[in-house]
Design a protein around this motif. Structure first.
Motif, PDB file in Angstrom:
ATOM      1  N   LEU A 163      35.018  30.087  50.308  1.00  0.00           N
ATOM      2  CA  LEU A 163      36.312  30.160  50.835  1.00  0.00           C
ATOM      3  C   LEU A 163      37.623  30.564  50.171  1.00  0.00           C
ATOM      4  N   GLY A 164      37.324  30.228  48.652  1.00  0.00           N
ATOM      5  CA  GLY A 164      38.077  30.854  47.776  1.00  0.00           C
ATOM      6  C   GLY A 164      38.313  32.452  47.878  1.00  0.00           C
ATOM      7  N   GLU A 165      37.153  32.944  48.065  1.00  0.00           N
ATOM      8  CA  GLU A 165      36.991  34.497  47.986  1.00  0.00           C
ATOM      9  C   GLU A 165      37.831  34.993  49.211  1.00  0.00           C
ATOM     10  N   ARG A 166      37.769  34.111  50.452  1.00  0.00           N
ATOM     11  CA  ARG A 166      38.537  34.332  51.336  1.00  0.00           C
ATOM     12  C   ARG A 166      40.185  34.036  51.106  1.00  0.00           C
ATOM     13  N   MET A 167      40.326  33.131  50.697  1.00  0.00           N
ATOM     14  CA  MET A 167      41.764  32.869  50.078  1.00  0.00           C
ATOM     15  C   MET A 167      42.203  34.118  49.272  1.00  0.00           C
ATOM     16  N   ALA A 168      41.539  34.527  48.361  1.00  0.00           N
ATOM     17  CA  ALA A 168      41.870  35.656  47.576  1.00  0.00           C
ATOM     18  C   ALA A 168      42.096  36.818  48.317  1.00  0.00           C
ATOM     19  N   GLU A 169      41.285  37.262  49.392  1.00  0.00           N
ATOM     20  CA  GLU A 169      41.552  38.198  50.223  1.00  0.00           C
ATOM     21  C   GLU A 169      42.997  38.208  50.979  1.00  0.00           C
ATOM     22  N   ARG A 170      43.312  37.048  51.255  1.00  0.00           N
ATOM     23  CA  ARG A 170      44.482  36.639  52.147  1.00  0.00           C
ATOM     24  C   ARG A 170      45.529  37.055  51.318  1.00  0.00           C
ATOM     25  N   VAL A 171      45.300  36.630  50.263  1.00  0.00           N
ATOM     26  CA  VAL A 171      46.672  36.915  49.293  1.00  0.00           C
ATOM     27  C   VAL A 171      46.892  38.490  49.049  1.00  0.00           C
ATOM     28  N   ALA A 172      45.755  39.111  49.080  1.00  0.00           N
ATOM     29  CA  ALA A 172      45.622  40.480  48.692  1.00  0.00           C
ATOM     30  C   ALA A 172      46.347  41.265  49.920  1.00  0.00           C
ATOM     31  N   GLU A 173      46.035  40.664  51.068  1.00  0.00           N
ATOM     32  CA  GLU A 173      46.473  41.400  52.317  1.00  0.00           C
ATOM     33  C   GLU A 173      47.920  41.111  52.282  1.00  0.00           C
ATOM     34  N   HIS A 174      48.344  40.080  51.915  1.00  0.00           N
ATOM     35  CA  HIS A 174      49.840  39.544  52.211  1.00  0.00           C
ATOM     36  C   HIS A 174      50.612  40.402  51.252  1.00  0.00           C
ATOM     37  N   LEU A 175      50.123  40.645  49.838  1.00  0.00           N
ATOM     38  CA  LEU A 175      50.915  41.393  49.111  1.00  0.00           C
ATOM     39  C   LEU A 175      50.629  42.892  49.146  1.00  0.00           C
ATOM     40  N   ALA A 176      49.896  43.535  50.013  1.00  0.00           N
ATOM     41  CA  ALA A 176      49.515  44.798  50.243  1.00  0.00           C
ATOM     42  C   ALA A 176      50.550  45.877  50.230  1.00  0.00           C
ATOM     43  N   SER A 177      51.707  45.403  50.853  1.00  0.00           N
ATOM     44  CA  SER A 177      52.844  46.390  51.196  1.00  0.00           C
ATOM     45  C   SER A 177      53.916  46.175  50.307  1.00  0.00           C
ATOM     46  N   ARG A 178      53.746  45.279  49.178  1.00  0.00           N
ATOM     47  CA  ARG A 178      54.761  45.139  48.140  1.00  0.00           C
ATOM     48  C   ARG A 178      54.515  46.107  47.262  1.00  0.00           C
ATOM     49  N   ASP A 179      55.620  46.367  46.313  1.00  0.00           N
ATOM     50  CA  ASP A 179      55.803  47.307  45.432  1.00  0.00           C
ATOM     51  C   ASP A 179      55.350  47.088  44.024  1.00  0.00           C
ATOM     52  N   ILE A 180      53.861  46.418  43.906  1.00  0.00           N
ATOM     53  CA  ILE A 180      53.367  45.838  42.787  1.00  0.00           C
ATOM     54  C   ILE A 180      52.604  46.940  41.789  1.00  0.00           C
ATOM     55  N   THR A 181      53.227  46.815  40.502  1.00  0.00           N
ATOM     56  CA  THR A 181      52.681  47.973  39.622  1.00  0.00           C
ATOM     57  C   THR A 181      52.264  47.246  38.430  1.00  0.00           C
ATOM     58  N   TYR A 182      51.740  45.882  38.463  1.00  0.00           N
ATOM     59  CA  TYR A 182      50.965  45.438  37.500  1.00  0.00           C
ATOM     60  C   TYR A 182      50.538  44.050  37.953  1.00  0.00           C
ATOM     61  N   VAL A 183      48.974  43.936  37.501  1.00  0.00           N
ATOM     62  CA  VAL A 183      48.372  42.505  37.918  1.00  0.00           C
ATOM     63  C   VAL A 183      47.870  42.098  36.734  1.00  0.00           C
ATOM     64  N   VAL A 184      47.941  40.696  36.220  1.00  0.00           N
ATOM     65  CA  VAL A 184      47.468  40.209  35.220  1.00  0.00           C
ATOM     66  C   VAL A 184      47.078  38.786  35.525  1.00  0.00           C
ATOM     67  N   SER A 185      46.147  38.362  34.770  1.00  0.00           N
ATOM     68  CA  SER A 185      45.420  37.039  35.103  1.00  0.00           C
ATOM     69  C   SER A 185      45.079  36.175  33.897  1.00  0.00           C
ATOM     70  N   SER A 186      44.943  34.988  34.052  1.00  0.00           N
ATOM     71  CA  SER A 186      44.290  34.079  33.139  1.00  0.00           C
ATOM     72  C   SER A 186      42.927  34.549  32.699  1.00  0.00           C
ATOM     73  N   PRO A 187      42.093  34.393  31.808  1.00  0.00           N
ATOM     74  CA  PRO A 187      40.933  34.948  31.355  1.00  0.00           C
ATOM     75  C   PRO A 187      39.907  34.085  31.946  1.00  0.00           C
ATOM     76  N   LEU A 188      40.131  32.732  32.845  1.00  0.00           N
ATOM     77  CA  LEU A 188      39.282  32.067  33.353  1.00  0.00           C
ATOM     78  C   LEU A 188      38.564  32.847  34.867  1.00  0.00           C
ATOM     79  N   GLU A 189      37.376  32.608  35.070  1.00  0.00           N
ATOM     80  CA  GLU A 189      36.546  33.369  36.134  1.00  0.00           C
ATOM     81  C   GLU A 189      37.306  33.180  37.384  1.00  0.00           C
ATOM     82  N   ARG A 190      37.663  31.838  37.593  1.00  0.00           N
ATOM     83  CA  ARG A 190      38.433  31.831  38.949  1.00  0.00           C
ATOM     84  C   ARG A 190      39.875  32.569  39.175  1.00  0.00           C
TER      85      ARG A 190
END
Length: 224
Positions: free
Chosen positions: A34-61
């Motif tokens: 389910l979490g993977e589906r949530m991540a894909e949903r967020v990616a779809e939601h942001l797909a049209s945005r002018d995003i040039t940088y993505v950064v994450s916490s080092p934890l796996e989730r």
């Protein structure tokens, strides 16, 4: 170049946690299906945005939530340790509604000061590191948009600070559900607005939504 920069701070998706422990900074906790589906949903939601940088916490989730977002924009995923979950002395233990944790004498010493809080990383320390990570992301994407993937308590503490609310709070009332976006808009180097959205709301279990009544055996803390 525009002097407007937008930084979306995303909370990770649901985690596979069959034993119901407060996993905190422990390694080895990955997104559930389910979490993977949530991540894909967020990616779809942001797909049209002018995003040039993505950064994450080092934890796996968090990294697993950020990966499809970065992929949708053809970007490499960066990591920033300042986006990590808050420290908590109850890490690795069950500490939820109805499990008796508050009645255990060995836990009382950690519960004496909810304003700091005494059971984990001080709120002000969370603010300092999260503001540092947010400013770094803003600088990396200046004039465009950035995404930072982090965890519920640090995100809510950051937002409370920016919106000039007290930092101590009722955890049940945090407006920071799984796979949500807390969006900070900068004009130059100053935050001028804060927004909030839940693109995966229909996927979130009802007891994990902001303001939901606690359910015995299903602590919201597990999804931190």
């Amino acid at each position: 170049m525009s002097d407007i920069t937008v930084v979306h701070v995303v909370r990770h998706g649901e985690v596979a946690n069959p034993d119901g422990v407060l996993y905190g900074r422990l390694p080895g906790y990955h997104l559930s299906e389910l979490g993977e589906r949530m991540a894909e949903r967020v990616a779809e939601h942001l797909a049209s945005r002018d995003i040039t940088y993505v950064v994450s916490s080092p934890l796996e989730r968090a990294r697993e939530t950020a990966t499809p977002i970065a992929g949708a924009h053809g970007l490499d995923l960066a990591t920033d340790a300042r986006l990590i979950e808050a420290e908590n002395v109850f890490q690795g233990k069950t500490f939820g509604v109805g499990d008796g944790a508050l009645r255990r004498p060995e836990n009382w010493k950690h519960l004496v000061n909810p304003f700091k809080p005494s059971w984990g990383e001080p709120y002000l320390e969370q603010v300092v590191r999260m503001m540092g990570a947010l400013d770094a992301a803003k600088d990396a994407a200046r004039g465009h948009e950035a995404v930072c993937v982090s965890h519920q308590l640090p995100i809510w503490t950051l937002r409370s600070f920016v919106e000039r609310r007290r930092l101590w709070h009722d955890p049940r009332k945090r407006q920071c559900t799984l796979a949500s976006l807390t969006t900070f808009t900068y004009q130059g180097d100053k935050v001028v607005s804060v927004g909030y959205s839940e693109p995966a709301r229909d996927l979130v279990p009802p007891h994990l939504l902001a303001g939901a009544k606690p359910v015995k055996g299903k602590s919201k803390a597990f999804g931190a």
